[in-house]
Design an enzyme around this catalytic site. Structure first.
Site, PDB file in Angstrom:
ATOM      1  N   LYS A  54     -14.416  19.134  15.796  1.00  0.00           N
ATOM      2  CA  LYS A  54     -14.867  17.907  16.467  1.00  0.00           C
ATOM      3  C   LYS A  54     -13.967  17.576  17.667  1.00  0.00           C
ATOM      4  O   LYS A  54     -14.425  16.983  18.656  1.00  0.00           O
ATOM      5  CB  LYS A  54     -14.930  16.738  15.486  1.00  0.00           C
ATOM      6  CG  LYS A  54     -16.277  16.656  14.784  1.00  0.00           C
ATOM      7  CD  LYS A  54     -16.471  17.722  13.757  1.00  0.00           C
ATOM      8  CE  LYS A  54     -17.711  18.502  13.748  1.00  0.00           C
ATOM      9  NZ  LYS A  54     -17.795  19.498  12.679  1.00  0.00           N
ATOM     10  N   THR A 148     -10.339  25.775  -4.622  1.00  0.00           N
ATOM     11  CA  THR A 148      -9.925  26.873  -3.734  1.00  0.00           C
ATOM     12  C   THR A 148     -10.826  27.039  -2.517  1.00  0.00           C
ATOM     13  O   THR A 148     -10.561  27.900  -1.673  1.00  0.00           O
ATOM     14  CB  THR A 148      -9.859  28.203  -4.516  1.00  0.00           C
ATOM     15  OG1 THR A 148     -11.155  28.453  -5.071  1.00  0.00           O
ATOM     16  CG2 THR A 148      -8.828  28.153  -5.634  1.00  0.00           C
ATOM     17  N   HIS A 444     -27.183  -6.379  17.864  1.00  0.00           N
ATOM     18  CA  HIS A 444     -27.790  -5.959  19.125  1.00  0.00           C
ATOM     19  C   HIS A 444     -26.728  -5.947  20.228  1.00  0.00           C
ATOM     20  O   HIS A 444     -25.920  -6.858  20.282  1.00  0.00           O
ATOM     21  CB  HIS A 444     -28.910  -6.931  19.519  1.00  0.00           C
ATOM     22  CG  HIS A 444     -29.553  -6.587  20.818  1.00  0.00           C
ATOM     23  ND1 HIS A 444     -30.369  -5.481  20.972  1.00  0.00           N
ATOM     24  CD2 HIS A 444     -29.476  -7.183  22.040  1.00  0.00           C
ATOM     25  CE1 HIS A 444     -30.771  -5.422  22.226  1.00  0.00           C
ATOM     26  NE2 HIS A 444     -30.255  -6.438  22.898  1.00  0.00           N
TER      27      HIS A 444
END
Ligand code: FAD
Length: 465
Positions: A54, A148, A444
């Site tokens: 990312k 694992t 909003h």
């Protein structure tokens, strides 16, 4: 000399499954040892997965924004042509990883978890030997948590090495490849392929299935397909990759033609497999479910007091699933009555645009006439238009039961929709009705209003469409 150690809880693997289990065990006052022989605390996700990918995707987005401004500009903003020193980008990304590694170490210390750096091999279900830099440690435990994780699948005719790379190497390249061929059009290949395209690489994707991201319905993946087309990414669907020789990848196309694709790097992302070899799992006597360790809804394996969490236990192989399992197992060991029984585990593809899926989608309810589906397009949303997220075909879609209006699933595609995923998951987990979403006043202007409007539309009275 071999040291010996006994503990209440032994955890193998400090990925998101294992380290979260460790912290929770510590919080609950359980004497806990956590062993990891990998790159650093945090496992795949933190070191070579979710977080570094990312970070690179973010850097690529920033680069592309400046490149657009240099190429005629948008919104009256112009800039001169950007340049990238990928070594510095990778160093920045590594800095984030180091910070988070240290954070995890601090949290484990605070929880009084003993962390041992080394590779564990089990001789029986409750005993392992850990090879550390300072010698062997034999650990026996009352409870064992196996975490694992998983590793990339390697294609026998396209082994990793040299210019054939996995996602791990792709996240640490020192320069942007001129030509990148991605083999495998799942979420990892697409996320990285798109990031490198934004950074200026010529990208081709070779996918054996007839379409990208085949686990998602076509409406959700179409906007990603459009982005790839608009940005000149070469798509070979229904095609089979072969060997890589002299800078060329052999590919058999859908109609059986043999073609060669030039590549500076071939990124192989054909899936991940649970890490079940090389640590004595075969000596533990736990039952398997296909390639995964078999668990029940308490994450218990077939062996008493041996538990398993994360990628080792099956799909979805996602970080947040492993952490949730880790927390629950710790609580069960501490005597709490818990089950791992989520209504949904939302999944996000951080592609361009992003895709979110939570709960049931259209493919799951095909042929059913007891389900309402409604879509709200992002092109009708003020916030989406204001942040340039309204013109790539994005939408939010809800699925609900026709009889009682209970929400069954929510999906979205569009820029920034990853941030809506938890709101979808919360509503599903709480058993919300369409009326609950419709009756929640959404702020909003935000992207979340699209969820509100899709729910209103399912009830037959959307306001803004
Ligand atoms: C490029 C990429 C991007 C991803 N992006 C996302 C994303 O955006 N969101 C998401 O949810 N998921 C993402 N994932 C998946 C995510 O990383 C995994 O689901 C998650 O890391 C699994 O956690 P885990 O605890 O099961 O195992 P892992 O994180 O794989 O950790 C297992 C650890 O155990 C250690 N270990 C194994 N065996 C032993 C042994 N015998 N002795 C000592 N140590 C051992 C390993 O070295 C490793 O450190 C991504 C993965 C990749 C590769």
């Amino acid at each position: 000399m071999t040291e010996t150690l006994t503990t209440k809880v032994l955890i193998i693997g400090a990925g998101t499954g294992g380290y979260v289990a460790g912290i929770r065990c510590g919080q609950l006052g359980l004497d806990t040892v956590l062993v990891d022989g990998g790159d650093g605390l945090g496992g795949t996700c933190l070191n070579v997965g979710c977080i570094p990918s990312k970070a690179i995707i973010h850097a690529a987005h920033k680069f592309e924004t400046v490149a657009k401004a240099a190429d005629g500009g948008t919104m009256g903003i112009t800039a001169s042509k950007p340049a990238i020193d990928l070594k510095q980008t990778v160093e920045w990304k590594d800095g984030i990883v180091r910070k988070l590694n240290a954070g995890v170490a601090g949290l484990l210390k605070k929880a009084k978890v003993k962390v041992i750096n080394g590779w564990a091999t089990f001789s029986d279900a409750k005993t392992c030997t850990v090879k550390t830099g300072d010698g062997d440690i034999v650990i026996s435990a009352e409870h064992v948590i196996l975490a694992t994780g998983s590793e990339p699948v390697e294609l026998p005719f396209l082994p990793f090495g040299g210019d054939v790379i996995s996602s791990t190497e792709a996240l640490s390249l020192d320069k942007v490849p001129g030509k990148l061929v991605v083999v495998g059009g799942g979420y990892i290949g697409l996320e990285l392929g798109i990031a490198f395209r934004k950074l200026g690489a010529e990208v081709a994707i070779v996918e054996m299935a007839g379409r990208l991201l085949p686990l998602y319905d076509k409406a959700l993946t179409d906007p990603v397909g459009k982005w790839l087309e608009a940005h000149g990414v070469e798509l070979h669907l229904g095609a089979k990759a072969g060997s890589f020789e002299k800078g060329q990848l052999n590919v058999t196309t859908k109609d059986g033609q043999a073609v060669k694709l030039k590549a500076d790097k071939v990124l192989v992302t054909v899936g991940r497999k649970p890490r079940t070899k090389g640590w004595g799992l075969e000596n533990m006597g736990v039952a398997m479910a296909g390639p995964f360790v078999k668990i029940d809804d308490r994450c218990a394996t077939s062996m008493r007091n041996v538990w398993a969490v994360g990628d080792l236990t099956g799909e979805p192989m996602l970080a947040h699933k492993g952490s949730a399992q880790g927390e629950i197992v710790a609580e069960i060991i501490a005597g709490h009555d818990k089950r791992f029984d989520p209504v949904s585990i939302a999944a996000v593809c951080f592609t361009e645009p992003e895709i979110v899926s939570a709960g049931l989608g259209p493919l799951d309810v095909e042929g059913r006439d007891d389900v309402i589906q409604a879509v709200f397009p992002l092109m009708a949303l003020g916030r989406a238009l204001a942040i340039e997220a309204g013109s790539d075909g994005g939408f939010v879609r809800v699925l609900a039961s026709k009889t009682d209006h209970r929400l069954l699933g929510v999906q979205a595609v569009g820029q920034h929709v990853s941030e809506l995923s938890n709101s979808f998951a919360q509503m599903l987990e709480m058993g919300a009705l369409l009326e609950d979403v419709a009756g929640t006043i959404h702020v909003h202007p935000t992207m979340g209003e699209a969820f509100h409007e899709a729910s209103l539309r399912a009830l037959g009275h959307a306001i803004h469409i």
